[in-house]
Motif scaffolding. Structure first.
Motif, PDB file in Angstrom:
ATOM      1  N   PHE A 138      48.715 -56.832 -55.615  1.00 53.50           N
ATOM      2  CA  PHE A 138      49.662 -55.923 -54.976  1.00 53.50           C
ATOM      3  C   PHE A 138      49.013 -55.319 -53.750  1.00 53.50           C
ATOM      4  CE2 PHE A 138      50.640 -55.658 -59.630  1.00 53.50           C
ATOM      5  CZ  PHE A 138      51.662 -56.590 -59.568  1.00 53.50           C
ATOM      6  N   PRO A 139      49.522 -55.641 -52.556  1.00 47.23           N
ATOM      7  CA  PRO A 139      48.828 -55.247 -51.323  1.00 47.23           C
ATOM      8  C   PRO A 139      48.828 -53.741 -51.085  1.00 47.23           C
ATOM      9  CG  PRO A 139      50.941 -56.272 -50.810  1.00 47.23           C
ATOM     10  CD  PRO A 139      50.730 -56.446 -52.282  1.00 47.23           C
ATOM     11  N   TRP A 140      49.754 -53.004 -51.714  1.00 51.46           N
ATOM     12  CA  TRP A 140      49.835 -51.556 -51.457  1.00 51.46           C
ATOM     13  C   TRP A 140      48.880 -50.773 -52.343  1.00 51.46           C
ATOM     14  CZ3 TRP A 140      53.812 -54.674 -53.101  1.00 51.46           C
ATOM     15  CH2 TRP A 140      54.100 -54.631 -54.460  1.00 51.46           C
ATOM     16  N   TYR A 193      41.295 -52.372 -49.951  1.00 53.48           N
ATOM     17  CA  TYR A 193      42.603 -52.962 -50.204  1.00 53.48           C
ATOM     18  C   TYR A 193      42.455 -54.472 -50.130  1.00 53.48           C
ATOM     19  CZ  TYR A 193      44.876 -48.518 -50.328  1.00 53.48           C
ATOM     20  OH  TYR A 193      45.263 -47.276 -50.725  1.00 53.48           O
TER      21      TYR A 193
END
Lengths: 256, 271
Positions: A89-91, A132
């Motif tokens: 999940f990139p967020w 991230y």
């Protein structure tokens, strides 16, 4: 551990465009085994994996994990997909990505954070928790995906061409990582690959599938000395012999 | 190949970009000053820029104008806030339950193209001319960009991200909360930014058309019907409304860039 009984799957109903992905596939995997499944591209390997994970309902036959018929995703199962950049999940930070599935377990926030940290450490990414995913290289992102699976402490880990999108050097590192974590954690691993060498190098056993509709055309035990090593194992006469054997089985059914 | 041909023009720094914008605004003001002072345009209709600016500055100390501005600001904030509260959940619902989307599509497609300003007389007839009209119309008009951006964002959620979460045994509600909503958040925020401008337009237009009570549009209305019309007042008020719009947009753009760095990285932009 895993029993696949007469499994079939047809996409697109019974119409003229129906695609028979799997037909009458039987397979059983023992507890603690590392099974590699090889087959030509588009042979239904991913369909097989999705049926095991309960992500699709097969149109025929059944899958049993630890004696239970799979109707939805079994507990204690984790999947590592090929496309790490899309499955993470990139967020979320790396640590949050790893900790998220643990919400399904009875763990408080602190326990989840510790488990995530430990899993990241075991894949060699202890310093990356606050980053991230987009700040990491492809190989590192796949390590995060593996850490996420490990933190979950699955009894069965499914890997869908996990090293298909990384360069050769990273690929070898990740293969060794799988062998390492496997010896540390007691778990059964089913690894799907189209790479013949990889299947022999990593697996205890290699199952070869035919082209679609997939069924088992070969089932070979890999009896190579442990620990495996990227150089010596690959020059071992048994390795050379086995990879030729697997190659023949894959090819024999890959050509029309 | 030399390094020269590979070098791409570097994006201008923030300072340079702002100074370019300021230069543009300054040139525009100079043009107004020129056409007005030379009599090319009757100064009665277009007062010189310096006079407009002086009046705009003076208005900040005028309690009557400030009361008008505050009323409009409250109506704008209430309208936008309500629109967010209604449109985001509605968009999530329409975007994730196809049957609801299909059932409501014809109504939505009918309502959406109606220019909201055209509804001002109708709504005024129905519910009077007070703040509630401005808020109602601002909500109505600013619903659409939020609703559409939310639904669009949901359509772009990566199916593999959903499948990853599902493979750990999470259900549909967890999916909405953990994947669909955060993944579409950048689009929702863009929708809110567009809606902020729409709400401002609707509040001021409604005030001008209704021409009663308090509000920056009412201030403009009275300046307009005065004999002779107080053109400097109107343009000074326009300047403040415009500056407010620019400010809100800039703040929201900055917030988007900061909060959704992952999104911009993914879209291949320089953060």
């Amino acid at each position: 551990m895993l029993e696949i009984d007469n499994l079939s799957h047809v996409y697109g109903g019974g119409g003229p465009n129906a695609h028979h992905a799997i037909e009458a596939l039987n397979l059983s995997v023992a507890e603690g085994e590392l099974l590699c499944i090889v087959g030509p591209s588009g042979c239904g390997k991913s369909t097989l994996l999705r049926s095991i994970a309960g992500l699709i309902t097969p149109t025929g036959g059944q899958v049993k994990v630890e004696g239970q018929v799979v109707r939805q995703t079994p507990d204690n199962l984790a999947v590592v997909f090929q496309d790490y950049s899309r499955s993470l999940f990139p967020w979320m930070s790396v640590a949050d990505n790893v900790a998220l599935p643990l919400r399904r377990k009875n763990m408080d926030k602190r326990q989840r954070r510790e488990a995530a940290h430990e899993a990241l450490e075991s894949v060699g990414l202890s310093g990356a928790g606050r980053k991230y995913p987009f700040q990491l290289s492809g190989g590192m992102q796949q390590r995060v995906a593996i850490a996420r699976a490990l933190a979950y402490r699955p009894t069965l880990m499914l890997m869908d061409e996990p090293f298909g999108s990384v360069d050769a050097q990273t690929r070898e590192d990740l293969e060794d990582l799988v062998l390492k974590v496997r010896s540390h954690h007691q778990m059964t691993i089913v690894l799907i690959t189209h790479d013949i060498d990889e299947s022999v190098y990593v697996g205890d056993r290699v199952v070869i599938l035919s082209k679609a509709p997939a069924h088992v055309v070969g089932d070979l035990k890999v009896d190579l000395p442990a620990p495996r090593d990227q150089i010596t194992t690959r020059e071992h006469p048994d390795f050379v012999h086995l990879r030729a054997e697997v190659g023949r089985l894959v090819r024999g059914h890959a050509t029309v | 190949m030399s390094a020269q041909t590979l070098a791409r023009p570097r994006p201008a720094s923030t300072a340079i970009r702002w100074s370019r914008r300021a230069a543009g605004a300054l040139a525009f003001a100079a043009l107004i000053e020129l056409v007005s002072r030379t009599g090319l345009v009757d100064p009665q209709f277009l007062p010189p820029a310096t006079e407009i600016l002086a009046r705009a500055a003076a208005l900040t100390a005028d309690p009557e104008f400030l009361a008008h501005a505050l009323t409009s600001l409250i109506a704008w904030a209430a309208g936008l806030g309500l629109a967010v509260v209604i449109a985001v959940p509605l968009g999530l619902l329409l975007g994730s339950v196809p049957i609801v989307d299909a059932a409501t599509r014809s109504v939505v497609e009918f309502l959406r193209p109606i220019p909201s300003v055209a509804l001002i007389p109708l709504v005024s007839l129905l519910i009077g001319t007070g703040t509630q009209v401005r808020i109602t119309l601002a909500v109505y008009a600013s619903l659409w960009p939020i609703l559409y951006n939310t639904m669009y964002g949901l359509r772009l959620v990566d199916p593999l991200a959903k499948e990853s979460l599902r493979s750990y045994g999470f259900g549909p509600l967890a999916m909405l909360r953990r994947v669909s909503f955060p993944s579409s958040a950048p689009f929702i925020t863009t929708g809110i930014r567009l809606a902020a401008a729409v709400a401002l337009i609707l509040v001021v237009s409604t005030e001008i058309v209704a021409g009663r009570g308090e509000g920056i549009g009412v201030f403009m209305f009275y300046a307009g019907i005065a004999v002779p019309a107080r053109m400097t007042d109107i343009l000074a008020a326009v300047l403040w409304v415009g500056l407010f719009g620019v400010l809100v947009n800039a703040v929201l753009v900055a917030a988007e860039r900061r909060a959704f760095r992952w999104h911009h990285a993914r879209m291949g932009e320089t953060p």
